[in-house]
Enzyme design. Sequence first.
Site, PDB file in Angstrom:
ATOM      1  N   ASP A   1       9.248   3.389   1.003  1.00  0.00           N
ATOM      2  CA  ASP A   1       7.906   2.838   1.194  1.00  0.00           C
ATOM      3  C   ASP A   1       7.819   2.375   2.651  1.00  0.00           C
ATOM      4  O   ASP A   1       8.853   2.177   3.323  1.00  0.00           O
ATOM      5  CB  ASP A   1       7.714   1.663   0.219  1.00  0.00           C
ATOM      6  CG  ASP A   1       6.532   0.796   0.560  1.00  0.00           C
ATOM      7  OD1 ASP A   1       5.428   1.336   0.685  1.00  0.00           O
ATOM      8  OD2 ASP A   1       6.710  -0.416   0.719  1.00  0.00           O
TER       9      ASP A   1
ATOM     10  N   ASP B   1       4.890  -0.119   4.288  1.00  0.00           N
ATOM     11  CA  ASP B   1       4.444  -1.508   4.501  1.00  0.00           C
ATOM     12  C   ASP B   1       5.235  -2.503   3.675  1.00  0.00           C
ATOM     13  O   ASP B   1       5.270  -2.423   2.460  1.00  0.00           O
ATOM     14  CB  ASP B   1       2.952  -1.615   4.164  1.00  0.00           C
ATOM     15  CG  ASP B   1       2.094  -0.918   5.201  1.00  0.00           C
ATOM     16  OD1 ASP B   1       1.334  -0.021   4.839  1.00  0.00           O
ATOM     17  OD2 ASP B   1       2.223  -1.260   6.387  1.00  0.00           O
TER      18      ASP B   1
HETATM   19  C1  XBP Z   1       0.634  -0.837   1.605  1.00  0.00           C
HETATM   20  C2  XBP Z   1      -0.829  -0.708   1.504  1.00  0.00           C
HETATM   21  C3  XBP Z   1      -1.586  -0.168   2.684  1.00  0.00           C
HETATM   22  C4  XBP Z   1      -1.620  -1.193   3.810  1.00  0.00           C
HETATM   23  C5  XBP Z   1      -2.855  -1.012   4.688  1.00  0.00           C
HETATM   24  O1  XBP Z   1       1.126   0.486   1.663  1.00  0.00           O
HETATM   25  O2  XBP Z   1      -1.395  -0.982   0.460  1.00  0.00           O
HETATM   26  O3  XBP Z   1      -2.880   0.110   2.233  1.00  0.00           O
HETATM   27  O4  XBP Z   1      -1.716  -2.514   3.262  1.00  0.00           O
HETATM   28  O5  XBP Z   1      -2.827   0.287   5.234  1.00  0.00           O
HETATM   29  P1  XBP Z   1       2.678   0.814   1.255  1.00  0.00           P
HETATM   30  P2  XBP Z   1      -4.177   1.155   5.202  1.00  0.00           P
HETATM   31  O6  XBP Z   1       3.341  -0.490   0.847  1.00  0.00           O
HETATM   32  O7  XBP Z   1       2.538   1.801   0.107  1.00  0.00           O
HETATM   33  O8  XBP Z   1       3.281   1.424   2.494  1.00  0.00           O
HETATM   34  O9  XBP Z   1      -5.283   0.268   5.739  1.00  0.00           O
HETATM   35  O10 XBP Z   1      -3.900   2.358   6.080  1.00  0.00           O
HETATM   36  O11 XBP Z   1      -4.381   1.510   3.745  1.00  0.00           O
HETATM   37 MG    MG Z   2       4.892  -1.700   0.465  1.00  0.00          MG
END
Ligand code: XBP
Ligand code: MG
Length: 227
Positions: free
Chosen positions: A16, A18
Site C-alpha cells: 500500500d 499512503d
Molecule cells: C489512501 C487514500 C487516498 C489518499 C488521497 O490510499 O485513501 O485516497 O488518502 O489520495 P492508500 P487521492 O492507503 O490505498 O494508498 O486524493 O489521490 O485519492
Molecule cells: Mg494506506
Amino acid sequence: MNTTIDLRSFKAVIFDVDGTLVDSERHGHRVAFNLSFEEAGLPDRWDELMYGQLLEVTGGQRRIRSYLQAFGSDPQTAEAMAARLHPRKTEIMRDLIASGSVPPRPGVARLIHELAACGIELYVATTGNRAWVEPLLDRHFGLSRFAGIVTGTEITTLKPDPAAYLEVLRISGQRAADCIAIEDSGAGVTAAVAAGLQCVAVTNDYTHHHDVSSAAYVTRSFADLTR
Ligand code: XBP
Ligand code: MG
C-alpha cells in the site's frame, strides 16, 4: 494474528502507499486538500483531528464529496465540487512531493532493498491517484523497483473493495498464496484479505485504532520486518 511472518518466504510483496510506504496523510494530502479549498475561496479547512476521521472514506475525491454532503450539500453539488477541487489538490500534492514534504516511513527503504536483493517481486496497490503516486515512488525508491503499480486512477472501485489487489494478482500472474500485502489501515487490510492474501498491518498514528484483526501480523514499525 501475530504469528511470526517472514516476508522472504513469498514470491511477491504488495505495498500500500499512503500511511504504509510513506507518511503522507497528515502533512501531505491534508495540506493539499486545504490549499485547494483556500484557492477556491472556500472557508473549509481540515485540521489533523478531523482529517483522521475523514480518512474513513478512501479516495480523495470521494472524501471531499462525503465531507460536503455531511455538511449539508446536496449530492449533485457535492459531486460537482469534488470533481472541480480534486484535480487541483492532486497538482498541489505533486508539488509537495517534489519539495520533499512526503517522506518514506522509517525502515521502508531498507525493507524494499532487502526484498529486492532476495529477488522478490514488488508491487503497489493504492487507492491514490497515479499522477502523484508515480513521482512519489520514483523519488523515494525508483519506479523500476516495482514490477507493477495499480492505482485509484485505473481501478476506481476503491478499498476496502479487493479490486486493486485482484488487479495486481492478474498482472503479476502470481497465486494469492505466494503473495503478501503490507497495509496501514482497516480498509486496506480488509481489501487485501478479501483478495485472498495474507496481510501485514504496519499501523500508524491515524490507523492504530482500526480493526486490523484479519491481518496475519500487526506491528507499529517496519523494524520488525527487516533483518
Ligand atoms: C489512501 C487514500 C487516498 C489518499 C488521497 O490510499 O485513501 O485516497 O488518502 O489520495 P492508500 P487521492 O492507503 O490505498 O494508498 O486524493 O489521490 O485519492
Ligand atoms: Mg494506506
